[in-house]
Design an enzyme around this catalytic site. Sequence first.
Site, mmCIF file in Angstrom:
data_model
loop_
_atom_site.group_PDB
_atom_site.id
_atom_site.type_symbol
_atom_site.label_atom_id
_atom_site.label_comp_id
_atom_site.label_asym_id
_atom_site.label_seq_id
_atom_site.Cartn_x
_atom_site.Cartn_y
_atom_site.Cartn_z
ATOM 1 N N THR A 171 66.124 55.394 34.477
ATOM 2 C CA THR A 171 65.976 54.928 33.098
ATOM 3 C C THR A 171 65.352 53.547 33.061
ATOM 4 O OG1 THR A 171 67.887 56.233 32.398
ATOM 5 C CG2 THR A 171 67.232 54.416 30.963
ATOM 6 N N TYR A 208 74.450 57.801 44.314
ATOM 7 C CA TYR A 208 73.717 58.351 43.172
ATOM 8 C C TYR A 208 73.124 59.687 43.593
ATOM 9 C CZ TYR A 208 70.263 58.414 39.294
ATOM 10 O OH TYR A 208 69.499 58.743 38.195
ATOM 11 N N LYS A 222 77.693 58.400 40.981
ATOM 12 C CA LYS A 222 77.134 58.885 39.723
ATOM 13 C C LYS A 222 76.699 60.317 39.968
ATOM 14 C CE LYS A 222 73.405 58.265 36.372
ATOM 15 N NZ LYS A 222 72.138 57.551 36.036
ATOM 16 N N ILE A 253 78.121 57.102 33.339
ATOM 17 C CA ILE A 253 76.905 56.287 33.322
ATOM 18 C C ILE A 253 75.914 57.057 32.469
ATOM 19 C CG2 ILE A 253 75.051 55.273 34.704
ATOM 20 C CD1 ILE A 253 77.029 55.006 37.011
#
Length: 304
Positions: free
Chosen positions: A53, A141, A169, A211
Amino acid sequence: MKQTLTAGALRGIMPAVPTPTTSDDLVNDAAARAQVDYLLKGGVSGIVPLGGTGEYCSLSQAQRVRMIATTAAAVDGRVPVIAGILDPGYHDAFDSGRAFAGAGADALMLLTPYYTTPTQKGIRDYFVRFADASPLPVVIYEIPYRTRIAIQPEVLHELSRHENIIGMKACNTDMYHFLKVVAGVSSDFTVMSGEDTLFPLHMAAGAKAGIIVTASVLPRTWSAIYAAAKAGRSDEALQMHRRLIPLMDLAFAETNPGPLKSVWELVGVKAPHVMAPLLPPGAELRSSLHGELSARLKDEAALA
């Protein structure tokens, strides 16, 4: 001295934030500070810059460090700052981690190594080697629809027992994979949902935090969904989440964060620029998203 972040501190909603940039691809410091101010007023539990992002792969390394430094200074210790690391190779990733630690991050969110297509043992060894030497706690992640490789639950179970790996995440959209991961991780390891679209299901299945991308514009709404889900009010959480489906469909209709950046001014962040190879969304998508976010911000205001 800054306290070391623990798994127990990974709770609540932590927005994955876009990087505000100028037309020459430099961090817009004023917009970055405005973003932090808006999110802290909205009650977030942490901030996660420099993931996908945050257009990590489009930013120069100097601007990545600048974004962490600007964010950390604006946060001023009030919530954790978890810096994303998306480098594909160990040495670049580790150098980034040291730089982000020096810039004020509280933890490092390390992406599964990609392009080389490692074995599961190779993935395990990569995270262990990084965590053994990392100056900050590590958050795994996992996002296989971007990296093209998933981490087996058994590997995540083992990694969850490393003293310097405090959470993950989870962006694997396979719910059975998610269930198996949660079933075997250490009790002092925090699994966090990384999927806006699946968040209530992930919470019901054992996630302890989120998240979330669209929390960068709707922090109170997402915090209310989290509170309901945490309290076991699944029907209420799902009902609130369903109201966001049109917004999520629009926000991810073109590659994130282009659509959200185009309507950022609605929350006081004036930085619509996206970096190559991304392009601004088309006028029709922007108009639809502007209208939908405006409606949802009325709900957001009611939660203040």
